[in-house]
Write an enzyme that holds these catalytic residues in place. Structure first.
Site, PDB file in Angstrom:
ATOM      1  N   SER A 138       0.584  -1.392   0.255  1.00 31.37           N
ATOM      2  CA  SER A 138      -0.245   0.193  -0.150  1.00 31.37           C
ATOM      3  C   SER A 138       0.581   1.492   0.288  1.00 31.37           C
ATOM      4  O   SER A 138       0.810   2.406  -0.585  1.00 31.37           O
ATOM      5  CB  SER A 138      -1.061  -0.141   1.000  1.00 31.37           C
ATOM      6  OG  SER A 138      -0.243   0.048   2.150  1.00 31.37           O
ATOM      7  N   ASP A 383      -3.843   6.567  11.305  1.00 31.68           N
ATOM      8  CA  ASP A 383      -3.072   6.559  10.370  1.00 31.68           C
ATOM      9  C   ASP A 383      -1.865   6.689  10.360  1.00 31.68           C
ATOM     10  O   ASP A 383      -1.372   7.570   9.832  1.00 31.68           O
ATOM     11  CB  ASP A 383      -3.615   6.038   8.977  1.00 31.68           C
ATOM     12  CG  ASP A 383      -3.287   5.230   7.463  1.00 31.68           C
ATOM     13  OD1 ASP A 383      -2.034   5.535   8.080  1.00 31.68           O
ATOM     14  OD2 ASP A 383      -2.859   5.473   6.707  1.00 31.68           O
ATOM     15  N   HIS A 386       1.390   5.620   6.197  1.00 37.89           N
ATOM     16  CA  HIS A 386       0.355   6.458   4.605  1.00 37.89           C
ATOM     17  C   HIS A 386       0.804   7.736   4.886  1.00 37.89           C
ATOM     18  O   HIS A 386       1.356   8.362   6.253  1.00 37.89           O
ATOM     19  CB  HIS A 386      -0.964   5.266   4.161  1.00 37.89           C
ATOM     20  CG  HIS A 386      -0.813   4.412   4.696  1.00 37.89           C
ATOM     21  ND1 HIS A 386      -1.687   3.748   5.591  1.00 37.89           N
ATOM     22  CD2 HIS A 386      -0.707   2.813   3.178  1.00 37.89           C
ATOM     23  CE1 HIS A 386      -1.698   2.157   4.816  1.00 37.89           C
ATOM     24  NE2 HIS A 386      -1.026   1.730   4.181  1.00 37.89           N
TER      25      HIS A 386
END
Length: 407
Positions: A138, A383, A386
């Protein structure tokens, strides 16, 4: 009567001279315009040629990954979040409520040279009739979305398309017959985490010698950009000799993670050595993207939540970044070089370590928007892996651009 004839002759001669003069002027103007255009194009060509040559000389002697962050709200961001047609909700931090947008305004300045400014048209021309393929997890998808956003606004809507086919996502610039693709293969070799949606499996297993199922999707790519790090972060991994389809006939063994990681990269390196066309293919491997899940590393609170500034300590290295894994990658790439195959490492780890404020935190949507309870519990739901877009991955792509277009 003679006088009238004389007058007519004079008038006719005068008109003829005037007409010839006008034709001459028109001819001269046309010639001047053509000459000017030619000289201008020639001049521009010479300037571009000189600039490209100087850039080659400068970049070849420069470590692009050693430098500092400079705040630059005049040149950055390189695009607006709302203007990217294919922005991911997972990365659209402004859309999901982030107010401090200074994370968009940082420029990477190498110590020894200037990083070439991203030029979407130059990249698309370089990619004409080619495939640029990102392969990995990702974080590599994060970089792929960034690259799509960097070129998206430069292409008329009717001349671009997006096609999703299971693990393969293809953005196409139709007028250039160029594609920018992402293929989901978080461990590069086959694993039980290969489903692009349902891949969060606690008992992670890899088929350490099997890569063909994935590789057939990126075979023939002109520029291949690999990464694999995030999904390896555990002490031990289960290795499968056999097939996922025939578990009764398979052999399973738990092996120390670093050893399995090296085995997987050896399988990948053997594949690229045999199958890559060395005359046309550029190969890149992106180093590990750091996380900022432990604020005690930089003397903060819990994690990246509410962070608005970068880390200023030069050489800062977070506890989640594993230098042993990085050395394995370097060793495998060096071994490939001895076999005549050059894979350029995009060493984004150190420059990304400083950017603790660049993560989505709670300002995102994964599959569903975060609930009120989740938003109020950022220690569990932020998060810090990312990266918001526009943001840090745009700089990763500027580094990639420097190699693709200028070298």
């Amino acid at each position: 009567m003679a006088a009238k004839k004389h007058q007519a002759v004079v008038l006719g001669t005068s008109w003829g001279i005037r007409s010839s003069f006008r034709s001459l002027i028109a001819f001269l103007i046309t010639a001047l315009i053509i000459t000017a255009v030619y000289l201008t194009q020639d001049s521009i060509g010479r300037v571009l040629e000189l600039d490209r040559t100087d850039g080659l000389h400068e970049l070849s002697e420069c470590n692009l990954f050693s430098g500092k962050w400079v705040f630059d709200n005049q040149s950055y961001p390189l695009y607006k979040e709302q203007q990217c047609s294919f922005m991911s909700d997972q990365l659209a931090c402004e859309k999901f409520g982030r107010k401090d947008l200074s994370y968009q305004n940082w420029r990477w300045q190498p110590h020894q040279c200037n990083l070439p400014r991203f030029n979407a048209t130059a990249l698309l021309e370089t990619l004409r009739n080619k495939r640029l393929v990102f392969v990995g997890d990702s974080l590599n998808r994060n970089q792929w979305v960034s690259m799509v956003c960097l070129v998206d606004s430069w292409i008329p809507p009717k001349l671009r398309s997006m096609h999703n086919n299971d693990s393969l996502n293809i953005f196409k610039a139709i007028a250039y017959n160029a594609t920018i693709e992402f293929y989901w293969a978080p461990l590069l070799v086959e694993s039980n985490s290969d489903d692009p949606v349902n891949h969060r499996i606690p008992d992670r297993t890899v088929r350490i010698k099997a890569i063909e199922k994935h590789a057939r999707h990126w075979t023939g790519g002109d520029i291949l950009v690999f990464d694999s790090y995030l999904w390896w972060r555990r002490p031990r991994m289960k290795v499968l000799w056999g097939s996922f389809e025939s578990p009764d006939d398979a052999i399973y063994k738990e092996v120390q993670m670093l050893r399995v990681y090296e085995m997987a990269l050896r399988t990948w390196s053997d594949w690229v050595e045999v199958h890559v066309d060395r005359t046309k293919t550029q190969l890149f491997f992106v180093s590990m993207s750091p996380t900022h899940e432990r604020a005690k590393d930089w003397g903060g609170g819990e994690n990246c939540y509410k962070e608005t500034g970068k880390i200023s300590e030069e050489g800062y290295w977070g506890s989640d970044s594993d230098p042993k894994m990085m050395r394995v990658v370097e060793m495998v790439l060096e071994d490939l070089k001895t076999r005549g195959l050059n894979v350029q490492m995009l060493n984004i780890t150190q420059l990304s370590e400083y950017r603790k404020e660049g993560h989505p935190s709670i300002y995102r949507k994964q599959w569903e928007p975060l609930t009120k309870e989740q938003i109020e519990n950022p220690s569990s739901y932020a998060d810090c892996i990312h990266w918001c877009l526009p943001g840090l991955p745009d700089v990763w792509n500027e580094l990639l651009y420097a190699y693709i277009v200028h070298q």
